[in-house]
Design an enzyme around this catalytic site. Structure first.
Site, PDB file in Angstrom:
ATOM      1  CE  LYS A  10     -10.870  -0.079  -1.524  1.00  0.00           C
ATOM      2  NZ  LYS A  10     -10.469  -1.375  -2.235  1.00  0.00           N
TER       3      LYS A  10
HETATM    4  C1  LIG Z   1     -10.977  -1.954  -3.593  1.00  0.00           C
HETATM    5  C2  LIG Z   1      -9.875  -2.751  -3.987  1.00  0.00           C
HETATM    6  C3  LIG Z   1      -9.818  -2.817  -5.531  1.00  0.00           C
HETATM    7  C4  LIG Z   1     -11.012  -2.195  -6.429  1.00  0.00           C
HETATM    8  O1  LIG Z   1     -10.838  -0.656  -6.405  1.00  0.00           O
HETATM    9  P1  LIG Z   1     -12.142   0.131  -6.760  1.00  0.00           P
HETATM   10  O2  LIG Z   1     -11.861   1.685  -6.442  1.00  0.00           O
HETATM   11  O3  LIG Z   1     -13.412  -0.237  -5.885  1.00  0.00           O
HETATM   12  O4  LIG Z   1     -12.436  -0.270  -8.182  1.00  0.00           O
HETATM   13  C5  LIG Z   1      -8.967  -3.656  -6.321  1.00  0.00           C
HETATM   14  N1  LIG Z   1      -7.967  -4.111  -5.290  1.00  0.00           N
HETATM   15  C6  LIG Z   1      -7.932  -3.903  -3.974  1.00  0.00           C
HETATM   16  C7  LIG Z   1      -6.848  -4.577  -3.402  1.00  0.00           C
HETATM   17  C8  LIG Z   1      -8.818  -3.384  -3.257  1.00  0.00           C
HETATM   18  O5  LIG Z   1      -8.645  -3.110  -2.041  1.00  0.00           O
END
Ligand SMILES: *Cc1c(COP(=O)(O)O)cnc(C)c1O
Length: 462
Positions: free
Chosen positions: A112
């Site tokens: 993210k």
């Molecule tokens: C947010 C997250 C996901 C899922 O991602 P999306 O975009 O919500 O599908 C998977 N793995 C980790 C470590 C995350 O932080």
């Protein structure tokens, strides 16, 4: 370049407006009116360029007039400068035709950061130019919140409020949200699960008087600018493995469908992606929806991959919009059905469209742990439980086409699950080794809209 809502009833916006707005006023999500494409030559030219240069070339066509060349290049440069790996998103090889895309070298050790760091820089540029101040409110299952706080802490023009489900995020995730000392950071522990947090954030956006009074802005994965930032590493990884001359596939550990939707956008832009594999944990609504067309919610079952403990997958609406022939009325209708009855059936035509691009699979808790153990035994690579869900599901789709599985978080973010699987507690990188010693600052709040809105108003000084 204009942005329209998936429900067809909200104002049409520029990139900058869509970024600052988040959720559309008709409850829908903003998507570009048309998806720009790159030619095969343009894609080929990306191979071997620095990550930042690929980012500029891939994102530029989506920005319209919103940022000057210099503003955007500067924001991209600053966004990724703090990453702990020169390649930003390095690939490692797990098997003959199976690769891992490491997306955890940012400041909060999860993918993210790729989007949030950029959005922080772009907000700063846009708000300074406009002389405005906004309130950012976000819900998190763990990683979004820490990434948002890391990206916005200390910014003049922004207060950031993050709602997380009390007791349901890992200690590292919690500490990353509760230890920043800047007064514009507000970590809120909500008595509820992630879907409750997400629902309250949506409620705040749908309360227009409140939304306008505090100048609410959203940076959850519904924010188009976040999706766009994630499109970039699909291009960097695929071209490193021979695209556009050789197609690749991706397996993506999925919760809110943001990350994999970015892969879908890359494919629509012309990147030769054969298959996009949705990998879910035991909360497998997306796997069920894509295999039989029933998008039906049930209770969230907490797992060792908590960032994917989600039943209502917000960004799925964006791909439904395309699958339903960009018919906002049809999307609004199924979303209403979801709200009223907890589910809907995807039409046969739309399901067929989805299945041309997406495959799916799920990993149980035991399969996730077994994947961490077997990959460690074979390669020495330690996966976090989310990456392990991906690697497990990818196994079923390995073949002649190179498979790239997204490693979405650093294993040190989920040390308990990793230790249970292989008996090793992965250490935090040096730059955040003192996280466990820093004092925490957090407010516990009820899962109640009025209580939350009062708190935001009070902290903002209204
Ligand atoms: C947010 C997250 C996901 C899922 O991602 P999306 O975009 O919500 O599908 C998977 N793995 C980790 C470590 C995350 O932080």
């Amino acid at each position: 370049m204009h942005y329209v809502s998936t429900r067809g009833q909200a104002p049409i916006l520029t990139f900058e407006e869509a970024m600052l707005t988040g959720l559309a006023r008709d409850g829908g999500l903003y998507v570009p009116e048309t998806i720009p494409t790159l030619t095969s030559d343009e894609i080929a030219a990306l191979a071997g360029l620095p990550y930042e240069e690929i980012a500029i070339r891939v994102m530029r066509p989506f920005l319209g007039e919103s940022f000057t060349e210099d503003e955007f290049a500067g924001a991209v440069e600053r966004a990724y400068a703090g990453f702990g790996h020169a390649a930003r998103a390095p690939l490692v090889q797990l098997d003959a035709n199976h690769f891992l895309l490491e997306l955890f070298h940012g400041p909060t050790l999860a993918f993210k950061d790729f989007a949030m760091q950029l959005i922080g820089q772009l907000f700063q540029v846009a708000l300074a130019r406009r002389g405005e101040r906004v309130t950012i409110v976000g819900a998190t299952s763990g990683d979004t919140g820490s990434a948002a706080i890391e990206a916005f802490r200390g910014l003049e023009a922004v207060d950031v409020f993050i709602l997380f489900p009390e007791g349901r995020v890992s200690e590292v995730q919690r500490r990353q949200m509760t230890t920043p000392t800047e007064s514009n950071v507000h970590a809120l522990a909500v008595a509820g699960d992630f879907d409750d947090c997400q629902a309250r954030v949506k409620d705040m956006f749908n309360d227009f008087p409140f939304r306008d009074a505090v100048r609410l802005a959203g940076v959850n994965s519904i924010n188009w600018a976040r999706v766009l930032a994630q499109v970039v590493y699909y291009f960097s990884a695929a071209t490193a493995l021979g695209a556009p001359y050789r197609p690749v596939s991706f397996t993506v550990p999925t919760g809110n469908f943001g990350d994999i939707f970015a892969g879908y956008v890359a494919r629509r832009m012309g990147l030769p992606i054969e298959r996009l594999v949705v990998a879910t944990n035991q909360n497998d609504i997306l796997h069920r929806a894509l295999s039989c067309g029933d998008y039906v919610t049930s209770a969230v079952a907490p797992s060792i991959s908590p960032s994917m403990d989600i039943q209502v997958s917000s960004n799925f609406e964006r791909v439904l919009f395309d699958a339903y022939g960009r018919d906002g009325k049809a999307v609004a209708q199924v979303m209403e059905e979801l709200k009223l009855s907890g589910g809907f059936h995807i039409s046969q035509g739309a399901l067929q469209v989805l299945q041309e691009t997406f495959a799916s699979g799920r990993a149980s808790e035991a399969e996730t742990a077994a994947a961490i153990a077997s990959i460690y035994a074979r390669t020495g690579q330690i996966l976090c439980p989310h990456g392990a869900v991906g690697a497990h599901v990818a196994q079923s789709y390995l073949g002649a086409t190179p498979m790239i599985t997204l490693a979405t978080a650093h294993p040190a973010k989920f040390p308990d699950a990793v230790e249970a699987a292989i008996g090793i507690r992965p250490p935090l990188p040096n730059r955040m080794a003192d996280l466990y010693e820093r004092p925490e600052r957090v407010t516990s709040v009820a899962n109640d809209l009025t209580v939350l809105e009062d708190l935001v108003r009070e902290r903002r000084g209204f």
